[in-house]
Design an enzyme around this catalytic site. Sequence first.
Site, PDB file in Angstrom:
ATOM      1  N   HIS A  64      11.016  27.635 -14.850  1.00  0.00           N
ATOM      2  CA  HIS A  64      11.500  26.379 -14.279  1.00  0.00           C
ATOM      3  C   HIS A  64      11.458  26.419 -12.753  1.00  0.00           C
ATOM      4  O   HIS A  64      11.109  25.448 -12.106  1.00  0.00           O
ATOM      5  CB  HIS A  64      12.930  26.130 -14.764  1.00  0.00           C
ATOM      6  CG  HIS A  64      13.482  24.818 -14.344  1.00  0.00           C
ATOM      7  ND1 HIS A  64      13.388  23.684 -15.119  1.00  0.00           N
ATOM      8  CD2 HIS A  64      14.136  24.443 -13.223  1.00  0.00           C
ATOM      9  CE1 HIS A  64      13.954  22.678 -14.493  1.00  0.00           C
ATOM     10  NE2 HIS A  64      14.419  23.106 -13.337  1.00  0.00           N
ATOM     11  N   HIS A 112      14.326  16.557 -18.076  1.00  0.00           N
ATOM     12  CA  HIS A 112      15.642  17.090 -18.436  1.00  0.00           C
ATOM     13  C   HIS A 112      15.689  17.205 -19.957  1.00  0.00           C
ATOM     14  O   HIS A 112      16.605  16.682 -20.597  1.00  0.00           O
ATOM     15  CB  HIS A 112      16.761  16.208 -17.864  1.00  0.00           C
ATOM     16  CG  HIS A 112      17.750  16.992 -17.077  1.00  0.00           C
ATOM     17  ND1 HIS A 112      19.103  16.864 -17.209  1.00  0.00           N
ATOM     18  CD2 HIS A 112      17.567  17.968 -16.152  1.00  0.00           C
ATOM     19  CE1 HIS A 112      19.715  17.705 -16.394  1.00  0.00           C
ATOM     20  NE2 HIS A 112      18.807  18.383 -15.741  1.00  0.00           N
TER      21      HIS A 112
END
Lengths: 769, 262
Positions: A64, A112
């Site tokens: 990430h 998300h």
Amino acid sequence: MSSKQNVFEVDLNLPDEKLLELSQKIGIGLSLDEMKSVKNYFKEKGRSPTDIEIQAIGQAWSEHCCYKSSKNVLKKFIFNLEAPQNIFVIKEDAGVVEFDENYAYVLALESHNHPSAVEPYGGAATGIGGILRDVVCMGAQPVALIDPIFFGPLDLPYKQLPKGVKHPEFLFRGVVAGIRDYGNRVGIPTVSGSVYFHPGYTSNCIVNVGCVGIVKKEDIIHSRVKELGDIFVMVGGKTGKDGIHGVNFASAELHEESETTSRSAVQVGDPITKEPLIHACLEANSKKLLNGMKDLGGGGLSCVVGEMAHAGGFGAKVNLEKVLLKEKDMMPWEIWVSESQERMMLAVSEENLKEVLDIFNKWDVNVVVIGETIPEKRVLVYYEGEKIFDMDSNFLTSGPLYAREVRIVERIQKDIETEKPTDINKILTKMISDPNIASKDWVILQYDHTVRGSTSLTPLWGDVVNFSPQDSAIVKPVEDINKGLVISTAINPFLVEYDPYWGSASAIDEVFRNIVAVGGRPHTLADCLNFGNPEKPERFGDFYQSVMGLNYATKDLKISFSSGNVSLYNESVIGSCPPTPTILCVGIIDDINKKITSNFKKEGNSIYLVGKTEREFGGSLYYRVLGIKDGIAPKMNPKNLVNYSNALLESMKDGIIKSCHDLSEGGLAVAVAEMTFGSDYGAELDLPLIQDMRADEFIFSESNSRWVIEIENDEKFEDFLKKNRIPFMRIGKISGKDLKITQKGETLVDVPIETLRNKWKNAIWNHMG
Amino acid sequence: MLFGIIWGDYLDRSDIKVCVLRIEGTNNEEEMYNAFKRLGTSPEIVHLKELKDIFDYNCLMIPGGFSAGDYVRAGAIFASRIRAKMANELHKFIDEGWPVGGICNGFQVLVELGLLPGFKRMDYPNACLFLNNSARFECRPTLLKHESKGKCIFTRNIPKGEIMMVPSAHGEGKLLLPKEKDFDKLFENDQVVFRYVDKKGEYAEYPWNPNDSAYNIAGICNEAGNVFGMMPHPERAYFDRNKNGISGMKIFESVLKYIEEK
């Protein structure tokens, strides 16, 4: 190490298997090789790491944060594109692009997904919170939110739900409510997005969030410290145990136990803290009191302090006990990596400090000094005077890079002969009520898309209570000028799944024609690439092909990607999500009063089809409805796209185009139906004989670079297109209250608009109402 | 900009001070500010904490948003903070005939303060803007018919019976009063300012009436006509960009004309 401070040494002198076990036990998800290089680093230092140090590496080296799987591919195919309007792009939290001589606009797009799969309301809400901070930390006022969201089928029987997975309807309701409650409360209009249903999202829902902001060029601020002596000032929400290991959670596959093990990785959002935080940050910035600003997102303090100091060419010293906490019993490492929401970090000179503190106090926003810059490029963390963290920022911020194995899954595509269906009316009705075509007003009307008073074109537009879907939204971001930002997203997961290369290229084509359809000039792009586990070669092969497709489609468009995000590991035991490269495009319209909308305007006006129609049914809605798995995926030609677009924009300037809608899923028939929905009128189409194609194929083909257009002055329009060698066809006129499609006297479709409109309006309501 | 030249004397206008009051979660203050600024006045966005004296201003506007998160009930917290800070001054401000307006959340605040419908002086609510019948927040265009016979100082520039298209965006906008008699009084007193209608100008049901408000009421004023609240957002339809006839600007012009003539 002192146990008084709850900091413990971690012994890395372990055999390989124990080393890997340790990585999993403490929740950082590093691979064996990565653990070994950490072990070597500390071996050279002659000591063992503390728990907070190893946690920090786990954050910084997660997929990430450091894009270790995707960076090589992106560098080669995406980052090398350039466009003159770019001010600075890719490198920071959001891209900055020129709006006019005084202003720039800022855009960001990210995912998300994992948090939303576990806690849809909080996950989606904090997605909005995070993307807003990305835009604010460039000094920009957010002016628009964008939400492409993807779920499994709403009618999935509960007993078919995989273990540990939440029902699509549960996720859908939660995500929409989260976006609504956060976006509406914080007062930024949600103007664009998409809603998709596909079985592949059942156990991996995708929630992408985008934001566009506006900033005076002189107010653009960077995410770094500026000079020695800069003080780190932390503002906004307090730090809690919510959102610990969010980035590690986002960098692994979801599994049955994700619910119980990863709940604490989801943050808790609070828009009423965010709203004044945005005001206070922008006020301090416009008064030139800040040297740098960065949002606390993935990786928390651990990432933000190291990255800000490193980018400025310095190091940092932090007094961790100064951080304001939500709860008392937090371990130092938890404070360091927590991803609690609504927090920003400022770099402030000594002489401006008091004024900055006063601004935040005025807005009742928490503000606290937590550290300072130091000359050597190291990050030092103290807790009540005791040093608990000491690492060089180079090692911390230079995560590993991988060249993952690429396996291209061969997808055989062939054009096939089909039998002509007997009842085209029924097929069209079925298509109109497909949840991916049906009206999304259940979602859209819950989002405030007119707040700020600057929305010039809303996502649904038409005749007060009857709407046509619009291809793009338009926002006018600066009070004194009529120039507008045109915003749209595109992605058809069925198509990308069928052909990752052409499906991705088609997404660029679609987003481009969406912007053009309302009168905008496409100006910049952002991508959010949602894929499965990159360690599986065939998944990475999809990723690779998709990125190559994006590269091919954009290279002649004179626009580039100014911001992006990669979300991998969207995968669970039952498989990966469909490859989902969500594309956001921002365009410019010089005068918002000249916008073009998609609903039909006047009875008697002509209807034209612009662009070439091919036998391209691979991944199409038509073949899905017929249950056919073959067909050729739609191709696209960037040069044609640009030529057609320029011609249309030119005719729009002349005012001869009255309405315009792009052709996407469901092709011509669905597009024309949608144009009637927001008007009082029907349409009569009479088709000529088409080479190589039956009429039913022609009206449902999903070939790229096509638009339906309403024209008042046929001659002028036709002359202009002929002169520019743009393929077009006059297909009928606006008339009556029915949709009639005929070919040489034979009727294919004849349905009252009211019937179609009700099907279209009610399909999602019937599930959700 | 042109407006100063068209609409009266620029200098006088710039002497008019409009207080756009906000707390945390108020989020429509900028468009409210712009609406008055475009007409040449001197609006200020003022945080309630920093408001010194309401009599420094000629007009008080409470903009929309989600003040204090709309927790408890929409507008309730903002209302109670206003009451705590300046209940008497505000009553005096109104008694002296200065205009007070509330849009959306601002309307909810004025109702929570007891200022609307304001049949008599009270410091508690005597009406409520309840949850929409659809039980959802809804953002959609609405058509409003102007019903005031002239009492409301915020709409005097709009002919009676005119229809305007104004966006609505709220979850709690269904006006209810405790008794049927209260509605009779509202109509008798010329306190009903806007009602939701369909394209033909008729009082129609959802979705024309987006919240199923009683008697399709979208906006009301007090008995004196100088306190006004409405759910839809005229500041978002300030320019008639879509050629729907009457623009939101008329509302702001009306109140300025009143102040100028006062």
